[in-house]
Motif scaffolding. Structure first.
Motif, mmCIF file in Angstrom:
data_model
loop_
_atom_site.group_PDB
_atom_site.id
_atom_site.type_symbol
_atom_site.label_atom_id
_atom_site.label_comp_id
_atom_site.label_asym_id
_atom_site.label_seq_id
_atom_site.Cartn_x
_atom_site.Cartn_y
_atom_site.Cartn_z
ATOM 1 N N PHE A 1 0.859 -1.187 0.000
ATOM 2 C CA PHE A 1 0.000 0.000 0.000
ATOM 3 C C PHE A 1 0.888 1.226 0.000
ATOM 4 C CE2 PHE A 1 -2.289 3.495 1.770
ATOM 5 C CZ PHE A 1 -3.603 3.344 1.355
ATOM 6 N N CYS A 2 0.651 2.098 -0.964
ATOM 7 C CA CYS A 2 1.386 3.360 -1.043
ATOM 8 C C CYS A 2 0.382 4.490 -0.830
ATOM 9 C CB CYS A 2 2.060 3.482 -2.401
ATOM 10 S SG CYS A 2 2.927 5.041 -2.638
ATOM 11 N N GLY A 3 0.632 5.341 0.150
ATOM 12 C CA GLY A 3 -0.315 6.420 0.418
ATOM 13 C C GLY A 3 0.317 7.516 1.256
ATOM 14 N N SER A 4 -0.518 8.482 1.621
ATOM 15 C CA SER A 4 -0.055 9.678 2.306
ATOM 16 C C SER A 4 -0.472 9.665 3.776
ATOM 17 C CB SER A 4 -0.645 10.914 1.619
ATOM 18 O OG SER A 4 -0.432 12.052 2.411
ATOM 19 N N THR A 5 0.451 10.097 4.640
ATOM 20 C CA THR A 5 0.146 10.132 6.067
ATOM 21 C C THR A 5 -0.658 11.372 6.445
ATOM 22 O OG1 THR A 5 2.216 11.312 6.486
ATOM 23 C CG2 THR A 5 2.265 8.899 6.678
ATOM 24 N N THR A 6 -0.687 12.361 5.572
ATOM 25 C CA THR A 6 -1.267 13.665 5.917
ATOM 26 C C THR A 6 -2.040 14.231 4.718
ATOM 27 O OG1 THR A 6 0.969 14.463 5.432
ATOM 28 C CG2 THR A 6 0.344 14.382 7.756
ATOM 29 N N ILE A 7 -2.373 15.521 4.757
ATOM 30 C CA ILE A 7 -3.113 16.147 3.663
ATOM 31 C C ILE A 7 -2.248 16.152 2.405
ATOM 32 C CG2 ILE A 7 -4.179 18.283 2.820
ATOM 33 C CD1 ILE A 7 -4.745 19.008 5.770
ATOM 34 N N ALA A 8 -2.790 15.566 1.332
ATOM 35 C CA ALA A 8 -2.043 15.463 0.070
ATOM 36 C C ALA A 8 -2.667 16.402 -0.962
ATOM 37 C CB ALA A 8 -2.067 14.028 -0.432
ATOM 38 N N TYR A 9 -1.886 16.681 -2.008
ATOM 39 C CA TYR A 9 -2.331 17.643 -3.023
ATOM 40 C C TYR A 9 -2.182 17.094 -4.432
ATOM 41 C CZ TYR A 9 -2.272 20.897 0.832
ATOM 42 O OH TYR A 9 -2.533 21.497 2.032
ATOM 43 N N GLY A 10 -2.965 17.673 -5.326
ATOM 44 C CA GLY A 10 -2.841 17.333 -6.739
ATOM 45 C C GLY A 10 -3.621 18.328 -7.568
ATOM 46 N N PRO A 11 -3.384 18.347 -8.861
ATOM 47 C CA PRO A 11 -4.121 19.257 -9.736
ATOM 48 C C PRO A 11 -5.476 18.662 -10.116
ATOM 49 C CG PRO A 11 -2.544 18.028 -11.020
ATOM 50 C CD PRO A 11 -2.388 17.561 -9.605
ATOM 51 N N ALA A 12 -6.316 19.491 -10.695
ATOM 52 C CA ALA A 12 -7.631 19.008 -11.137
ATOM 53 C C ALA A 12 -7.549 18.368 -12.517
ATOM 54 C CB ALA A 12 -8.626 20.162 -11.154
ATOM 55 N N ALA A 13 -6.504 18.699 -13.252
ATOM 56 C CA ALA A 13 -6.373 18.203 -14.625
ATOM 57 C C ALA A 13 -4.894 18.071 -14.974
ATOM 58 C CB ALA A 13 -7.065 19.189 -15.587
ATOM 59 N N PRO A 14 -4.577 17.319 -16.036
ATOM 60 C CA PRO A 14 -3.176 17.219 -16.446
ATOM 61 C C PRO A 14 -2.612 18.602 -16.797
ATOM 62 C CG PRO A 14 -4.542 15.606 -17.593
ATOM 63 C CD PRO A 14 -5.471 16.558 -16.883
ATOM 64 N N PRO A 15 -1.289 18.789 -16.752
ATOM 65 C CA PRO A 15 -0.265 17.783 -16.480
ATOM 66 C C PRO A 15 -0.244 17.364 -15.012
ATOM 67 C CG PRO A 15 0.753 19.952 -16.643
ATOM 68 C CD PRO A 15 -0.693 20.130 -17.018
ATOM 69 N N SER A 16 0.173 16.108 -14.797
ATOM 70 C CA SER A 16 0.200 15.577 -13.440
ATOM 71 C C SER A 16 1.195 16.344 -12.584
ATOM 72 C CB SER A 16 0.616 14.098 -13.466
ATOM 73 O OG SER A 16 -0.380 13.314 -14.070
ATOM 74 N N GLY A 17 0.820 16.546 -11.342
ATOM 75 C CA GLY A 17 1.704 17.171 -10.368
ATOM 76 C C GLY A 17 1.417 16.564 -9.013
ATOM 77 N N GLU A 18 2.285 16.849 -8.053
ATOM 78 C CA GLU A 18 2.143 16.402 -6.675
ATOM 79 C C GLU A 18 1.761 14.910 -6.590
ATOM 80 O OE1 GLU A 18 1.821 19.618 -7.501
ATOM 81 O OE2 GLU A 18 3.446 19.969 -6.135
ATOM 82 N N ALA A 19 0.736 14.580 -5.820
ATOM 83 C CA ALA A 19 0.411 13.157 -5.604
ATOM 84 C C ALA A 19 0.147 12.421 -6.910
ATOM 85 C CB ALA A 19 -0.794 13.034 -4.673
ATOM 86 N N ASP A 20 -0.503 13.101 -7.867
ATOM 87 C CA ASP A 20 -0.780 12.468 -9.162
ATOM 88 C C ASP A 20 0.514 11.992 -9.828
ATOM 89 O OD1 ASP A 20 -3.360 13.266 -8.759
ATOM 90 O OD2 ASP A 20 -3.554 14.437 -10.589
ATOM 91 N N LEU A 21 1.478 12.883 -9.847
ATOM 92 C CA LEU A 21 2.724 12.575 -10.558
ATOM 93 C C LEU A 21 3.501 11.466 -9.844
ATOM 94 C CD1 LEU A 21 4.481 13.373 -12.978
ATOM 95 C CD2 LEU A 21 5.606 15.058 -11.518
ATOM 96 N N LEU A 22 3.540 11.548 -8.536
ATOM 97 C CA LEU A 22 4.275 10.530 -7.773
ATOM 98 C C LEU A 22 3.681 9.143 -8.009
ATOM 99 C CD1 LEU A 22 6.608 10.314 -5.629
ATOM 100 C CD2 LEU A 22 4.792 10.134 -3.945
ATOM 101 N N ILE A 23 2.360 9.043 -7.943
ATOM 102 C CA ILE A 23 1.717 7.738 -8.121
ATOM 103 C C ILE A 23 1.854 7.262 -9.578
ATOM 104 C CG2 ILE A 23 -0.485 6.491 -8.018
ATOM 105 C CD1 ILE A 23 0.774 7.125 -5.268
ATOM 106 N N LYS A 24 1.795 8.184 -10.510
ATOM 107 C CA LYS A 24 1.976 7.790 -11.914
ATOM 108 C C LYS A 24 3.363 7.162 -12.117
ATOM 109 C CE LYS A 24 1.719 9.425 -16.634
ATOM 110 N NZ LYS A 24 1.734 10.548 -17.569
#
Lengths: 353, 93
Positions: free
Chosen positions: A268-291
């Motif tokens: 399981f890969c996840g965040s211990t606290t409040i995580a962030y990401g964009p609403a649409a591509p390009p991927s950033g923050e949590a989106d990019l890391l998980i991608k």
């Protein structure tokens, strides 16, 4: 590859009572994983590596790992055996101005210097969940991997559909992503999570609540709750805020622990606290890391290698885009943790890195 | 005032269009000097830039109630460069 399995004897005993059956499983694991030079010790007990035991303190334990490394050689992979009461998370200053007082992180255990945001070692944790059977289950997962095409499940808040499609593309067809709404826990079909290689979630999470939530049309429905998880299988990656929060939690109120208790779930890969990401591509923050995490898993790397490499690639990408790591970049790098055996793979063919 | 009216109106308009739940939220604005992160660059074997950067952060925050009455703080960060151009927008998961 050298791997250190580390735990705290006194604290682990307090959590699970009898640690002898667990020690037997660890010894069997070490014999079975002949492709690793695996070491095992308790930070608070005499050991074979001529390192003085330390108290239950994150900084002291980190220094203890460094001393072992000095005596036996480079440690590539660190497996922390136990939850926060056994091996404390680091409580790091929160780079972001949000509701988190600190960022709970394992990154310092993975880093040899004080630039904690960039890990060198592979680092994963097997939470104790106050149960020997739970820990043993995570140390005895099926090592089978395949080269078949990925069989995946993805669930996203409806408002993040476009962002999630981009993340999901390495492991599945974007049009197969489930959206919440309309999906809710009441409509959730158990079969969706079964016989999969990957399970992906881009939903809301909360520190207090057990459930994860969707968003759309001004509504925040329950997208999934612990009871929806039955015979689930695959590597789980979640962008939910507090998706990997295990502090004072159990299987009935932490989806991550519920997943990890499933025989077929390999990590399981996840965040211990409040995580962030964009609403649409390009991927950033949590989106990019998980991608990136999915991309490395698909290339045949282990779960541990995949998260470590994903963090390195994430940092490089952020530096190329903006010339610096901003507050949310740093928080993303610190807050994502891996639970489970870091040596497991989804694919057979390992890419040379 | 850290950001002039024209730029602020433009940012608020974009937030209202793309993130309507934050439409009527007044942002907190902070400015920050970003030092060259030479240690990070070195660790990644990248050539380090020497210059300092000034950035601005706008934080839009509100609390929402989920279907089971849980409260979630929704946060939207807008990061601007020295010229008040938007570098990125991210929101809490």
């Amino acid at each position: 590859m050298r791997m250190l399995i580390l735990s705290g004897k006194n604290a682990l005993q307090e959590q699970v009572s009898d640690i002898r059956p667990l020690e037997k499983t660890i010894n069997e694991y070490m014999k079975f994983r002949a492709d690793y030079q695996t070491l095992f010790c308790y930070y608070d007990a005499a050991n074979d590596y001529e390192v003085t035991p330390v108290r239950k303190d994150a900084e002291a334990i980190r220094a203890y790992v460094s001393e072992i490394e000095e005596n036996v050689g480079e440690i590539d992979s660190l497996l922390l055996l136990g939850g926060d009461d056994v091996l404390p998370f680091f409580r790091l200053d929160n780079p972001c101005d949000d509701g988190d007082g600190n960022v709970l992180s394992d990154n310092p255990y993975a880093s040899r210097d004080n630039n904690y945001v960039i890990p060198e070692r592979i680092c994963a944790r097997i939470p104790d969940n106050k149960s020997v059977a739970f820990i043993k289950g995570l140390l005895t997962k099926d090592q089978h991997s395949s080269d078949d095409s990925a069989d995946s499940f993805g669930l996203t808040a409806e408002i993040w559909r476009r962002a999630s499609e981009n993340v999901y593309s390495p492991i599945g067809r974007p049009q197969d992503l489930k959206l919440s709404p309309p999906v809710t826990s009441a409509l959730f079909e158990e079969e969706w999570l079964q016989d999969k290689d990957y399970l992906y979630f881009n939903v809301h999470g909360s520190k207090a609540a057990a459930n994860w939530y969707g968003q759309g049309g001004g509504e925040y429905p329950i997208a999934i709750k612990p009871d929806n998880i039955v015979k689930a299988a695959g590597v789980v990656a979640s962008e939910a805020c507090y998706g990997a929060n295990i502090i004072d939690k159990a299987e009935n109120d932490a989806i991550c622990l519920k997943f990890l208790a499933e025989e077929g779930v390999r990590g399981f890969c996840g965040s211990t606290t409040i995580a962030y990401g964009p609403a649409a591509p390009p991927s950033g923050e949590a989106d990019l890391l998980i991608k990136y995490f999915f991309e490395y898993l698909e290339k045949g790397l282990t779960t541990g290698e995949s998260l470590r490499n994903a963090k390195l690639d994430f940092a490089r990408k952020a530096l190329r885009r903006h010339g610096f790591l901003d507050d949310d970049d740093k928080k993303t790098l610190l807050q994502f943790v891996l639970y489970g055996d870091p040596t497991l793979r989804v694919r057979q063919n390992a890419m040379r890195v | 005032m850290l950001i002039d009216r024209e730029h602020m109106d433009r940012i608020k308009k974009r937030v209202a269009e793309e993130y309507p739940e934050f439409k009527d939220v007044e942002p907190e604005i902070t400015s920050k000097e970003v030092e060259p992160q030479s240690g990070v660059f070195e660790k990644l074997n990248l050539g380090a830039p020497k210059q300092f950067r000034n950035i601005y952060r706008l934080k839009f925050a509100r609390v929402v109630k989920t279907a089971d009455e849980s409260l979630i703080e929704r946060i939207l960060f807008v990061t601007l460069d020295e010229n008040f151009e938007i570098i990125k927008i991210v929101e809490s998961r």
